[in-house]
Enzyme design. Structure first.
Site, PDB file in Angstrom:
ATOM      1  CB  CYS A 218     -58.146 -61.247   4.185  1.00  0.00           C
ATOM      2  SG  CYS A 218     -57.439 -60.917   5.786  1.00  0.00           S
TER       3      CYS A 218
ATOM      4  NE  ARG B 122     -58.767 -65.660   0.174  1.00  0.00           N
ATOM      5  CZ  ARG B 122     -57.748 -66.404  -0.205  1.00  0.00           C
ATOM      6  NH1 ARG B 122     -57.982 -67.490  -0.907  1.00  0.00           N
ATOM      7  NH2 ARG B 122     -56.523 -66.074   0.080  1.00  0.00           N
TER       8      ARG B 122
ATOM      9  CD1 TRP C 101     -59.857 -66.402  10.355  1.00  0.00           C
ATOM     10  CD2 TRP C 101     -57.641 -66.105  10.343  1.00  0.00           C
ATOM     11  NE1 TRP C 101     -59.304 -67.308  11.232  1.00  0.00           N
ATOM     12  CE2 TRP C 101     -57.950 -67.153  11.251  1.00  0.00           C
ATOM     13  CE3 TRP C 101     -56.304 -65.745  10.182  1.00  0.00           C
ATOM     14  CZ2 TRP C 101     -56.993 -67.829  11.965  1.00  0.00           C
ATOM     15  CZ3 TRP C 101     -55.342 -66.426  10.905  1.00  0.00           C
ATOM     16  CH2 TRP C 101     -55.689 -67.463  11.795  1.00  0.00           C
TER      17      TRP C 101
ATOM     18  CG  ASN D 194     -54.937 -62.437   1.622  1.00  0.00           C
ATOM     19  OD1 ASN D 194     -54.817 -62.780   2.795  1.00  0.00           O
ATOM     20  ND2 ASN D 194     -54.850 -63.293   0.615  1.00  0.00           N
ATOM     21  N   GLY D 195     -52.555 -60.730   3.552  1.00  0.00           N
ATOM     22  CA  GLY D 195     -51.160 -61.111   3.737  1.00  0.00           C
ATOM     23  C   GLY D 195     -50.690 -60.647   5.101  1.00  0.00           C
TER      24      GLY D 195
ATOM     25  CD  GLU E 275     -58.597 -85.474   7.746  1.00  0.00           C
ATOM     26  OE1 GLU E 275     -57.612 -84.959   8.312  1.00  0.00           O
ATOM     27  OE2 GLU E 275     -59.441 -84.806   7.127  1.00  0.00           O
TER      28      GLU E 275
ATOM     29  CE  LYS F  47     -61.616 -82.621   8.431  1.00  0.00           C
ATOM     30  NZ  LYS F  47     -60.656 -82.419   7.377  1.00  0.00           N
TER      31      LYS F  47
ATOM     32  CD  GLU G 176     -61.393 -79.200  10.801  1.00  0.00           C
ATOM     33  OE1 GLU G 176     -60.693 -78.195  10.764  1.00  0.00           O
ATOM     34  OE2 GLU G 176     -61.341 -80.087   9.929  1.00  0.00           O
TER      35      GLU G 176
ATOM     36  CG  HIS H 188     -47.828 -97.415  25.653  1.00  0.00           C
ATOM     37  ND1 HIS H 188     -47.091 -98.262  26.440  1.00  0.00           N
ATOM     38  CD2 HIS H 188     -47.970 -98.036  24.446  1.00  0.00           C
ATOM     39  CE1 HIS H 188     -46.768 -99.351  25.753  1.00  0.00           C
ATOM     40  NE2 HIS H 188     -47.296 -99.242  24.538  1.00  0.00           N
TER      41      HIS H 188
ATOM     42  CE  LYS I 252     -60.738 -75.178   1.990  1.00  0.00           C
ATOM     43  NZ  LYS I 252     -60.932 -76.496   2.613  1.00  0.00           N
TER      44      LYS I 252
HETATM   45  C1  F6R Z   1     -58.681 -79.401   8.409  1.00  0.00           C
HETATM   46  C2  F6R Z   1     -58.039 -78.466   7.507  1.00  0.00           C
HETATM   47  C3  F6R Z   1     -56.694 -77.955   7.864  1.00  0.00           C
HETATM   48  C4  F6R Z   1     -55.825 -77.870   6.605  1.00  0.00           C
HETATM   49  C5  F6R Z   1     -54.490 -77.193   6.922  1.00  0.00           C
HETATM   50  C6  F6R Z   1     -53.574 -77.179   5.711  1.00  0.00           C
HETATM   51  O1  F6R Z   1     -59.932 -79.790   7.934  1.00  0.00           O
HETATM   52  O2  F6R Z   1     -58.586 -78.122   6.497  1.00  0.00           O
HETATM   53  O3  F6R Z   1     -56.075 -78.738   8.832  1.00  0.00           O
HETATM   54  O4  F6R Z   1     -55.623 -79.159   6.116  1.00  0.00           O
HETATM   55  O5  F6R Z   1     -54.719 -75.883   7.365  1.00  0.00           O
HETATM   56  O6  F6R Z   1     -54.168 -76.535   4.632  1.00  0.00           O
HETATM   57  P1  F6R Z   1     -53.602 -76.701   3.177  1.00  0.00           P
HETATM   58  O7  F6R Z   1     -53.875 -78.082   2.724  1.00  0.00           O
HETATM   59  O8  F6R Z   1     -54.324 -75.668   2.366  1.00  0.00           O
HETATM   60  O9  F6R Z   1     -52.134 -76.445   3.258  1.00  0.00           O
END
Ligand code: F6R
Length: 598
Positions: A2, A26, A73, A99-100, A471, A475, A478, A494, A593
């Site tokens: 959060c 966040r 969140w 937050n936590g 990756e 991207k 998501e 396979h 995030k």
């Molecule tokens: C995808 C994305 C997530 C983060 C993951 C780890 O676009 O952003 O998969 O890479 O949640 O986050 P960090 O790097 O902050 O540990």
């Protein structure tokens, strides 16, 4: 997971709402504020995004110069008005934003209920207000009551509290969740992150672990959880507000994609002293760990380490590490996390530390938990990343990891000075090359439009580009919600190939490196089954142009850096696909995030 924000200043309502807007990355499933007004606490909160909250807010009835706010969140308790923060004690005299995650909240809640407390939500956070109420009842000051509370409550906490019992103050505490404080002639502030504070002051301090902070209009007092004064170290941040806002782009994600030449260039300049400090911790066995995109940086780097230094390194997804590695004797764990707050990665670090690992952290967030848990850390120089999907932080992770291992190669004599210099010279060309790719965004936009109505896609590659295939798929899925899977191209026969039928989209990462010849074979296998082929190729590769239905050319570069170059068009591809499909790429559903839950 959060954002919390607090302020003591004129127009606290406006400032709070402005701060929460900048913290929405966040978490954005609920929002709320609390204000001190004529020794009453006014609360406004609701489920949903800030913009909807603002539409229904009765501004006339709100005023005050001390307030706290929250963007949520959900972790404990579904998104709802009741579960939105701030939370109150039984008498409405203590308001808390948090937050936590509180691990022992269920047993504490039961005890409190037995003692007659009435709870209004299903959240873990609400117990903080009720516990403080209990200790205040015993005659403690708010600060002492907060200290007793945090000593009972287990888990991660960054909280801000206002109370009618001691008006004029905001009480904060930080353990494992981030918290910063800012102070200026116009007011004092606390926040989970900088963007909320820097419009009002650049004079900020990162609150150390396990610290209580009491904020007043003209100053800040802080102490450890055992009550010993601990002065905060204020410094002038050089971050300007512009770098934390959209800068004229429609979304943060595209702004951040376009910032990559600058982010790469700054990261290349990481002082050698940091690299040396970290490389001295590298032992015989090297593990790399991260989650999501950060794991992909680990995976790609493990190939690089084997290619350039001829040593093995083991990439492991953070949430799986404990299940796989029984001990870390003579081992180093390199933990990668842009936020530095990802619970899975922090847990992996704590576990590895207990088992004797040396820890090197790679993060984009100075002062984050990872920097505190690591024996040495390297900070990537991306600047804050607001878009939920990681873009610029991924490429700077790759750069930082390359720099670390090149330096290690030099120090351990696995790499001679002239090869080292040569590779660094090639690396220094990257900002310009990435700029060239970005200048062709129109081309990738057209390709993205062509495929944006697809329901499925495979991303296929070999060698270190496998990480880029994963990756690219992450991207795309998501933010555009197109189902996408990344595979090593050789593995696709396979099983996955069973899904391929005429028109099925296969995206190949096929630059001119050592994997190219084999990748051509894999393309032909898919083509033979009617797949639609989109390839990322090296400029002028006529053979690949010939066999692909669509292609995007990246400039020729030193082989080691193709993963970085090939990432850029895939980020743009996903971004445009999301916007063509009508989705907000900055706020993908069900995501936030920084993922601070296990
Ligand atoms: C995808 C994305 C997530 C983060 C993951 C780890 O676009 O952003 O998969 O890479 O949640 O986050 P960090 O790097 O902050 O540990």
């Amino acid at each position: 997971m959060c954002g919390i924000f607090g302020c003591i200043c004129e127009n606290a309502v406006e400032v709070l709402l402005d701060g929460l807007r900048r913290l929405e990355y966040r978490g954005y499933d609920s929002v709320g504020i609390a204000l001190l007004n004529n020794n009453n606490i006014l609360i406004r909160k609701d489920k949903g995004k800030l913009e909807d909250f603002l539409k229904n807010l009765d501004f006339e009835s709100l005023s005050g110069s001390i307030g706290i706010g929250h963007t949520r969140w959900a972790t404990h308790g579904a998104p709802s008005r009741e579960n939105a923060h701030p939370h109150l004690d039984c008498f409405g005299r203590i308001a808390v934003v948090h937050n936590g995650v509180l691990e022992n909240f269920l047993s504490l809640r039961e005890e409190l209920i037995e003692r007659g407390h009435k709870f209004s939500s299903n959240t873990d956070s609400e117990i903080i207000a009720h516990l403080i109420e209990e200790f205040v009842k015993m005659g403690l000051s708010l600060k002492d009551a907060l200290r007793e509370t945090i000593n009972i409550v287990k888990g991660s906490i960054a909280c801000a509290i206002i109370t009618t019992l001691e008006p004029g103050k905001i009480f904060c505490y930080r353990r494992e969740s981030p918290l910063i404080v800012g102070i200026s002639r116009n007011g004092t502030f606390c926040s989970s992150d900088m963007p909320a504070i820097i419009p009002y002051t650049k004079n900020i301090a990162i609150v150390p672990e396990d610290t209580i902070v009491v904020i007043e209009r003209n100053g800040v007092y802080s102490e450890s959880s055992s009550g010993i004064e601990r002065k905060l170290e204020f410094f002038e941040t050089n971050l300007d507000l512009k770098s934390a806002e959209r800068g004229g782009y429609p979304h943060f994600m595209i702004k951040e994609i376009f910032e990559q030449p600058r982010a790469i260039s700054d990261t290349i300049k990481i002082p050698e002293v940091y690299l040396d400090r970290a490389s001295k911790l590298l032992r015989d066995r090297i593990y790399l760990t991260g989650s999501g995109t950060s794991y992909h940086a680990c995976l790609s780097t493990s190939y690089m380490i084997s290619k350039i230094l001829s040593i093995e390194a083991f990439p492991i997804i953070s949430s799986e590490l404990q299940e796989m590695i029984p001990n870390f004797d003579e081992s180093t764990l390199i933990a990668v996390s842009q936020s530095g707050e990802t619970a899975d990665t922090l847990n992996a670090i704590r576990y590895a530390k207990k088992k004797n690992a040396k820890i090197v952290g790679i993060t984009n967030t100075l002062g984050s938990s990872i920097t505190m848990l690591s024996d040495a850390y390297i900070c990537t120089q991306s600047g804050p990343e607001i878009g939920v999907a990681a873009t610029k932080t991924f490429v700077t992770q790759l750069i930082a990891l390359d720099l670390l291992f090149l330096r290690f190669g030099l120090i351990s004599r696995r790499l001679n000075q002239s090869d080292y210099n040569k590779i660094l010279d090639e690396m220094k060309k990257l900002p310009k090359i990435v700029e060239k790719i970005l200048n062709q965004h129109q081309k990738i936009k057209e390709i993205s439009l062509k495929y944006s109505s697809k329901q499925n896609a495979f991303f296929l590659a070999r060698g270190s580009n496998v990480a880029i295939a994963l990756e690219g798929a992450l991207k795309l899925k998501e933010i555009s919600y197109i189902h996408a899977e990344g595979y090593p191209a050789g593995e696709s026969k396979h099983g996955p190939i069973a899904l391929v039928e005429p028109g099925f989209l296969c995206i190949f990462i096929a630059p001119k490196d050592r994997t190219r010849e084999k990748i051509i074979g894999n393309i032909m296998e898919m083509k033979a089954r009617g797949a639609e082929i989109f390839s990322i190729i090296t400029e002028g590769d006529e053979e690949l142009k010939e066999i692909s239905d669509s292609y995007f050319e990246v400039p020729q570069c030193y082989e080691l850096f193709y993963p970085i170059l090939c990432t850029i068009p895939l980020q743009l591809f996903a971004y445009y696909a999301a916007t063509f499909r009508g989705f907000d790429p900055d706020k993908p559903r069900n995501l936030a995030k920084s993922v601070t839950v296990i």
